[in-house]
Structures are given as structure tokens and as C-alpha cells.
Design a protein around this motif. Structure first.
Motif, PDB file in Angstrom:
ATOM      1  N   GLN A  16       0.820  -1.205   0.000  1.00 22.90           N
ATOM      2  CA  GLN A  16       0.000   0.000   0.000  1.00 22.90           C
ATOM      3  C   GLN A  16       0.861   1.265   0.000  1.00 22.90           C
ATOM      4  OE1 GLN A  16      -3.511   0.077  -0.127  1.00 22.90           O
ATOM      5  NE2 GLN A  16      -3.204  -2.094  -0.579  1.00 22.90           N
ATOM      6  N   SER A  17       1.924   1.242   0.791  1.00 21.59           N
ATOM      7  CA  SER A  17       2.761   2.431   0.946  1.00 21.59           C
ATOM      8  C   SER A  17       3.538   2.757  -0.324  1.00 21.59           C
ATOM      9  CB  SER A  17       3.731   2.240   2.120  1.00 21.59           C
ATOM     10  OG  SER A  17       3.029   2.080   3.328  1.00 21.59           O
ATOM     11  N   VAL A  18       4.193   1.749  -0.923  1.00 20.96           N
ATOM     12  CA  VAL A  18       4.980   2.033  -2.137  1.00 20.96           C
ATOM     13  C   VAL A  18       4.066   2.315  -3.326  1.00 20.96           C
ATOM     14  CG1 VAL A  18       7.052   0.818  -1.397  1.00 20.96           C
ATOM     15  CG2 VAL A  18       5.265  -0.443  -2.596  1.00 20.96           C
ATOM     16  N   GLN A  19       2.876   1.704  -3.324  1.00 20.12           N
ATOM     17  CA  GLN A  19       1.921   2.004  -4.387  1.00 20.12           C
ATOM     18  C   GLN A  19       1.476   3.459  -4.315  1.00 20.12           C
ATOM     19  OE1 GLN A  19       0.837  -0.019  -6.959  1.00 20.12           O
ATOM     20  NE2 GLN A  19      -0.034   1.902  -7.697  1.00 20.12           N
ATOM     21  N   TYR A  20       1.347   3.979  -3.098  1.00 17.44           N
ATOM     22  CA  TYR A  20       0.982   5.389  -2.914  1.00 17.44           C
ATOM     23  C   TYR A  20       1.995   6.303  -3.604  1.00 17.44           C
ATOM     24  CZ  TYR A  20       0.354   9.872  -0.549  1.00 17.44           C
ATOM     25  OH  TYR A  20       0.182  11.208  -0.287  1.00 17.44           O
ATOM     26  N   TYR A  21       3.276   5.941  -3.497  1.00 22.40           N
ATOM     27  CA  TYR A  21       4.326   6.745  -4.136  1.00 22.40           C
ATOM     28  C   TYR A  21       4.574   6.335  -5.593  1.00 22.40           C
ATOM     29  CZ  TYR A  21       5.550   8.474   0.523  1.00 22.40           C
ATOM     30  OH  TYR A  21       5.534   9.063   1.771  1.00 22.40           O
ATOM     31  N   LYS A  22       3.826   5.322  -6.075  1.00 24.92           N
ATOM     32  CA  LYS A  22       3.983   4.792  -7.429  1.00 24.92           C
ATOM     33  C   LYS A  22       5.364   4.176  -7.642  1.00 24.92           C
ATOM     34  CE  LYS A  22       0.540   7.805  -9.603  1.00 24.92           C
ATOM     35  NZ  LYS A  22      -0.043   8.274  -8.333  1.00 24.92           N
ATOM     36  N   TYR A  23       5.882   3.499  -6.590  1.00 22.30           N
ATOM     37  CA  TYR A  23       7.195   2.860  -6.668  1.00 22.30           C
ATOM     38  C   TYR A  23       7.105   1.328  -6.586  1.00 22.30           C
ATOM     39  CZ  TYR A  23       9.210   7.502  -5.686  1.00 22.30           C
ATOM     40  OH  TYR A  23       9.577   8.809  -5.731  1.00 22.30           O
ATOM     41  N   LEU A  24       5.909   0.773  -6.714  1.00 24.67           N
ATOM     42  CA  LEU A  24       5.745  -0.666  -6.525  1.00 24.67           C
ATOM     43  C   LEU A  24       6.437  -1.450  -7.636  1.00 24.67           C
ATOM     44  CD1 LEU A  24       4.435  -2.998  -4.941  1.00 24.67           C
ATOM     45  CD2 LEU A  24       2.408  -2.722  -6.389  1.00 24.67           C
ATOM     46  N   ARG A  25       7.309  -2.389  -7.224  1.00 31.37           N
ATOM     47  CA  ARG A  25       7.987  -3.306  -8.142  1.00 31.37           C
ATOM     48  C   ARG A  25       7.822  -4.724  -7.616  1.00 31.37           C
ATOM     49  NH1 ARG A  25      12.684  -1.455 -11.158  1.00 31.37           N
ATOM     50  NH2 ARG A  25      13.128  -3.700 -11.362  1.00 31.37           N
ATOM     51  N   GLU A  26       7.063  -5.550  -8.320  1.00 32.36           N
ATOM     52  CA  GLU A  26       6.811  -6.908  -7.863  1.00 32.36           C
ATOM     53  C   GLU A  26       8.088  -7.732  -7.747  1.00 32.36           C
ATOM     54  OE1 GLU A  26       4.210  -8.434  -6.716  1.00 32.36           O
ATOM     55  OE2 GLU A  26       2.758  -6.820  -6.996  1.00 32.36           O
ATOM     56  N   ASP A  27       9.059  -7.462  -8.639  1.00 32.20           N
ATOM     57  CA  ASP A  27      10.286  -8.243  -8.606  1.00 32.20           C
ATOM     58  C   ASP A  27      11.178  -7.881  -7.426  1.00 32.20           C
ATOM     59  OD1 ASP A  27      10.516  -5.763  -9.911  1.00 32.20           O
ATOM     60  OD2 ASP A  27      12.381  -6.363 -10.907  1.00 32.20           O
ATOM     61  N   PHE A  28      10.833  -6.824  -6.719  1.00 27.67           N
ATOM     62  CA  PHE A  28      11.588  -6.428  -5.528  1.00 27.67           C
ATOM     63  C   PHE A  28      10.889  -6.866  -4.235  1.00 27.67           C
ATOM     64  CE2 PHE A  28      13.773  -2.589  -7.742  1.00 27.67           C
ATOM     65  CZ  PHE A  28      14.622  -3.478  -8.394  1.00 27.67           C
ATOM     66  N   ILE A  29       9.825  -7.668  -4.354  1.00 26.29           N
ATOM     67  CA  ILE A  29       9.118  -8.193  -3.183  1.00 26.29           C
ATOM     68  C   ILE A  29       9.353  -9.695  -3.108  1.00 26.29           C
ATOM     69  CG2 ILE A  29       6.880  -8.526  -2.060  1.00 26.29           C
ATOM     70  CD1 ILE A  29       5.900  -5.992  -3.420  1.00 26.29           C
ATOM     71  N   LEU A  30      10.031 -10.145  -2.066  1.00 28.00           N
ATOM     72  CA  LEU A  30      10.356 -11.556  -1.897  1.00 28.00           C
ATOM     73  C   LEU A  30       9.791 -12.038  -0.568  1.00 28.00           C
ATOM     74  CD1 LEU A  30      14.092 -11.536  -3.069  1.00 28.00           C
ATOM     75  CD2 LEU A  30      12.043 -12.005  -4.424  1.00 28.00           C
ATOM     76  N   ILE A  31       9.049 -13.157  -0.599  1.00 29.04           N
ATOM     77  CA  ILE A  31       8.377 -13.667   0.594  1.00 29.04           C
ATOM     78  C   ILE A  31       8.903 -15.064   0.910  1.00 29.04           C
ATOM     79  CG2 ILE A  31       6.154 -14.197   1.675  1.00 29.04           C
ATOM     80  CD1 ILE A  31       6.633 -11.225   1.004  1.00 29.04           C
ATOM     81  N   SER A  32       9.340 -15.260   2.142  1.00 23.15           N
ATOM     82  CA  SER A  32       9.894 -16.538   2.578  1.00 23.15           C
ATOM     83  C   SER A  32       8.777 -17.458   3.075  1.00 23.15           C
ATOM     84  CB  SER A  32      10.915 -16.326   3.697  1.00 23.15           C
ATOM     85  OG  SER A  32      10.261 -15.823   4.848  1.00 23.15           O
ATOM     86  N   ASP A  33       9.125 -18.708   3.319  1.00 23.32           N
ATOM     87  CA  ASP A  33       8.172 -19.644   3.909  1.00 23.32           C
ATOM     88  C   ASP A  33       8.052 -19.439   5.408  1.00 23.32           C
ATOM     89  OD1 ASP A  33       7.669 -20.851   1.464  1.00 23.32           O
ATOM     90  OD2 ASP A  33       9.326 -22.271   1.709  1.00 23.32           O
ATOM     91  N   LYS A  34       9.097 -18.887   6.037  1.00 21.63           N
ATOM     92  CA  LYS A  34       9.091 -18.680   7.477  1.00 21.63           C
ATOM     93  C   LYS A  34      10.099 -17.599   7.840  1.00 21.63           C
ATOM     94  CE  LYS A  34      11.436 -23.070   7.240  1.00 21.63           C
ATOM     95  NZ  LYS A  34      11.280 -24.490   7.566  1.00 21.63           N
ATOM     96  N   PHE A  35       9.994 -17.109   9.052  1.00 22.96           N
ATOM     97  CA  PHE A  35      10.860 -16.030   9.519  1.00 22.96           C
ATOM     98  C   PHE A  35      12.111 -16.626  10.157  1.00 22.96           C
ATOM     99  CE2 PHE A  35       6.702 -14.110   9.257  1.00 22.96           C
ATOM    100  CZ  PHE A  35       6.954 -12.816   8.809  1.00 22.96           C
ATOM    101  N   THR A  36      13.114 -16.942   9.345  1.00 22.25           N
ATOM    102  CA  THR A  36      14.345 -17.516   9.862  1.00 22.25           C
ATOM    103  C   THR A  36      15.543 -16.809   9.252  1.00 22.25           C
ATOM    104  OG1 THR A  36      14.555 -19.175   8.129  1.00 22.25           O
ATOM    105  CG2 THR A  36      13.255 -19.791  10.068  1.00 22.25           C
ATOM    106  N   VAL A  37      16.697 -16.949   9.915  1.00 27.04           N
ATOM    107  CA  VAL A  37      17.937 -16.391   9.390  1.00 27.04           C
ATOM    108  C   VAL A  37      18.260 -17.028   8.041  1.00 27.04           C
ATOM    109  CG1 VAL A  37      20.421 -16.185   9.784  1.00 27.04           C
ATOM    110  CG2 VAL A  37      18.834 -15.841  11.681  1.00 27.04           C
ATOM    111  N   GLN A  38      18.066 -18.336   7.945  1.00 22.24           N
ATOM    112  CA  GLN A  38      18.382 -19.044   6.713  1.00 22.24           C
ATOM    113  C   GLN A  38      17.553 -18.524   5.533  1.00 22.24           C
ATOM    114  OE1 GLN A  38      17.842 -20.460   9.644  1.00 22.24           O
ATOM    115  NE2 GLN A  38      19.774 -21.507  10.103  1.00 22.24           N
TER     116      GLN A  38
END
Length: 327
Positions: A198-220
Motif C-alpha cells: 500500500q505504501s509504495v503504491q501510494y508513491y507509485k514505486y511498486l515493483r513486484e520483482d523487488f518483493i520476496l516472501i519466505s516460507d518462514k521467519f528464519t535467518v536461513q
């Protein structure tokens, strides 16, 4: 330490009179001037009335985190320890139950419970059948049934994006993890990812290739996604990371690849765990006030048990940015 006797000597009244005035005893006959003088003297010498909390027993602390959560994200571990400490001060008797113990060991005579971690719909309904007075910390699985205290993750991410934009960044990335749907147990979008979009879309800076989602919150997982982020032809100049746990792995990956931080990519995270100040470079992050979260949760619990509160409350606790060398 200031005492009632000292106040009595300053005002020229008995210690008993001072005690009754400070305890708001309406039965004592003193003039308004004397009453005001007692309170003024108490403030002058720094007197603090000892708070005597009524005992609340049969309270369960449901520590229902996954084993990996505790090992990789010490946020929950710190909350548990702080809850136990504050509960002792507030005369609340806590009995700790873990996910490994299962729902069947939770006693049926609970006065209340505090829950840390994630529960599905079946577990929530079972818990409500056992005890209707409960407070969730970190999550809010059903606001109609239970109180909840949560870090204001939506606001945290918005602050991070605003900060990057103010610093002139137009290429902003995000590394995060999933939430889970309590009804299906399937992964769902975490509030931090939603807020970032929502925030980056507001500034029109949204880039899908710069959004990476992990399976879990780990260091690895942070390390893996950090490698992936800078492995392409282009990578962002600023990076919002959903937790310090992920960020530690991200920094390791960036350092291995020879990426200069913050010259080539600035990194901003959330949680401010102890290790954040010791990684290379020290991590800029949003500090979450765990004592404030625990105090709020226990006060909600006390209100429900002692005052018979019926209206559920959801409280968001804000954080403070801690700027270090990663930005």
C-alpha cells in the motif's frame, strides 16, 4: 525513600490522617486546604504509594509458538519472560502451557489466560469453551471473542517506506514472511507485506520483482532471499525487512556478495533484538517495547477478571526507530 511520617511532619497532622487522605478515604474529616497540602507534600518529597494488587490465580500462559519461532525469533521468548516477571509483581499466578502440552491439559477452572503464538479456528473455539477471558499477544485471531495487544506493524512499515522516500529512494524492496489463515491453516498475506504494498503504491514505486516472501521467519530464509534479491541484473537501493531475524540473514548474503551497505542498498528492519546492534553493519530497526506490551496485556486481563469487563479491546503498541549504520 519518602515516607508517610515525613509528610505528616511537613503538614503537621498525624500519620494516620496522611494515610487515609492518600488512600482517598472519604470518611476522614480534614479541610480541603489540609488535603491539598498532604498531596503537595507527597509530590514534593517524591512519595510513591505502594500498589497492592489483589491476587488473581488460575491464569494460564499459553506459549503456543512453534519450536522454530523460539529458536529463530527471540521476540516471543522475551515476551514470555517479561510476562512472568510482571505477573509476579501484579500478584497474578501464571501456569505455563506449551503447544507440546496440547489443549487437553488446560484446566477447566481458569480465571483467564494470556496466549502467545498462533492458534487455528478449532483451537480458538476450544479455548473459548474453557475460558472466555483471554488476551492474545502479537496476534488477534478473533477480536469478537478475545482482547489482543499487538505491535503496530502496519504503522512500522509505513514509517520505513516514508523514511526511504524522504531520503530520495525510488527503488524500494521488501523481504518478509507469511501469515496463516486461522480457518484453512493455509499461508496468507502478512500485514507487513500488505502495508508495504500500500505504501509504495501510494508513491507509485511498486515493483513486484523487488518483493520476496519466505516460507518462514528464519535467518536461513533471510540469507536465501538476500542472495536472490541481488542475484539479478538490478536490485533496489533500499530494503524493508519484516523482522530482524530475516534481516540478519539478508546482511550475511549482501556482505558475501560484496554489496556496500548502505551505499548501494540501505536496510531497515523491525524488532530491535539484541543482536541487531552487533551485526555488520549494525542494523537500523524499529524498537518494539516488550514491557509496554506485557503491561497492557496484563491490565486488560485484570480488567476482565476484577471488573467484569465484557467489551473486547484490541490495542496497538507503537515503536521507536533506532538508526544505525545499515541506513
Amino acid at each position: 525513600m519518602a515516607t508517610i511520617k515525613e509528610i505528616a511532619e511537613i503538614v503537621g497532622v498525624s500519620s494516620a490522617a496522611v494515610s487515609r487522605v492518600l488512600n482517598y478515604d472519604e470518611g476522614i474529616s480534614v479541610s480541603p486546604e489540609t488535603r491539598a497540602a498532604i498531596f503537595a507534600a507527597a509530590e514534593q518529597i517524591g512519595y510513591k504509594k505502594r500498589v497492592i494488587y489483589p491476587k488473581i490465580d488460575h491464569v494460564a500462559l499459553l506459549y503456543f509458538t512453534e519450536e522454530e519461532d523460539e529458536l529463530e525469533d527471540i521476540f516471543y521468548h522475551n515476551i514470555r519472560d517479561e510476562l512472568v516477571r510482571q505477573a509476579q509483581m501484579m500478584n497474578i499466578q501464571l501456569d505455563i502451557y506449551t503447544r507440546d502440552d496440547g489443549m487437553d491439559v488446560i484446566p477447566g477452572d481458569l480465571n483467564a489466560f494470556v496466549a502467545i503464538g498462533w492458534l487455528d479456528r478449532q483451537e480458538i473455539n476450544r479455548l473459548y469453551s474453557i475460558c472466555e477471558r483471554g488476551v492474545f499477544i502479537g496476534t488477534s485471531p478473533d477480536e469478537k471473542l478475545f482482547d489482543a495487544v499487538r505491535p503496530n506493524m502496519d504503522s512500522f512499515v509505513t514509517q520505513i517506506v516514508d523514511y526511504f522516500v524522504e531520503k530520495g529512494h525510488k527503488s524500494i524492496g521488501f523481504i518478509g514472511g507469511p501469515d496463516r489463515n486461522i480457518d484453512t491453516r493455509e499461508p496468507s498475506m502478512d500485514i507487513r507485506e500488505w502495508s508495504f504494498r500500500q505504501s509504495v503504491q501510494y508513491y507509485k514505486y511498486l515493483r513486484e520483482d523487488f518483493i520476496l516472501i519466505s516460507d518462514k521467519f528464519t535467518v536461513q530464509e533471510g540469507y536465501r532471499l538476500g542472495k536472490k534479491l541481488v542475484g539479478g541484473k538490478e536490485f533496489p537501493t533500499a530494503l524493508c525487512v519484516a523482522s530482524d531475524t530475516l534481516a540478519v540473514g539478508v546482511l550475511q548474503a549482501l556482505n558475501e556478495e560484496g554489496i556496500q551497505i548502505p551505499e548501494q542498498i540501505a536496510v531497515f528492519s523491525i524488532n530491535d533484538v539484541n543482536i541487531a546492534r552487533y551485526v555488520s553493519p549494525p542494523l537500523t530497526t524499529i524498537h518494539i517495547d516488550i514491557p509496554s506490551i506485557c503491561e497492557t496485556a496484563l491490565e486488560l486481563l485484570r480488567n476482565r477478571v476484577l471488573n467484569g469487563g465484557k467489551i473486547t479491546k484490541s490495542v496497538f503498541v507503537n515503536g521507536i526507530p533506532v538508526y544505525r549504520k545499515s541506513c
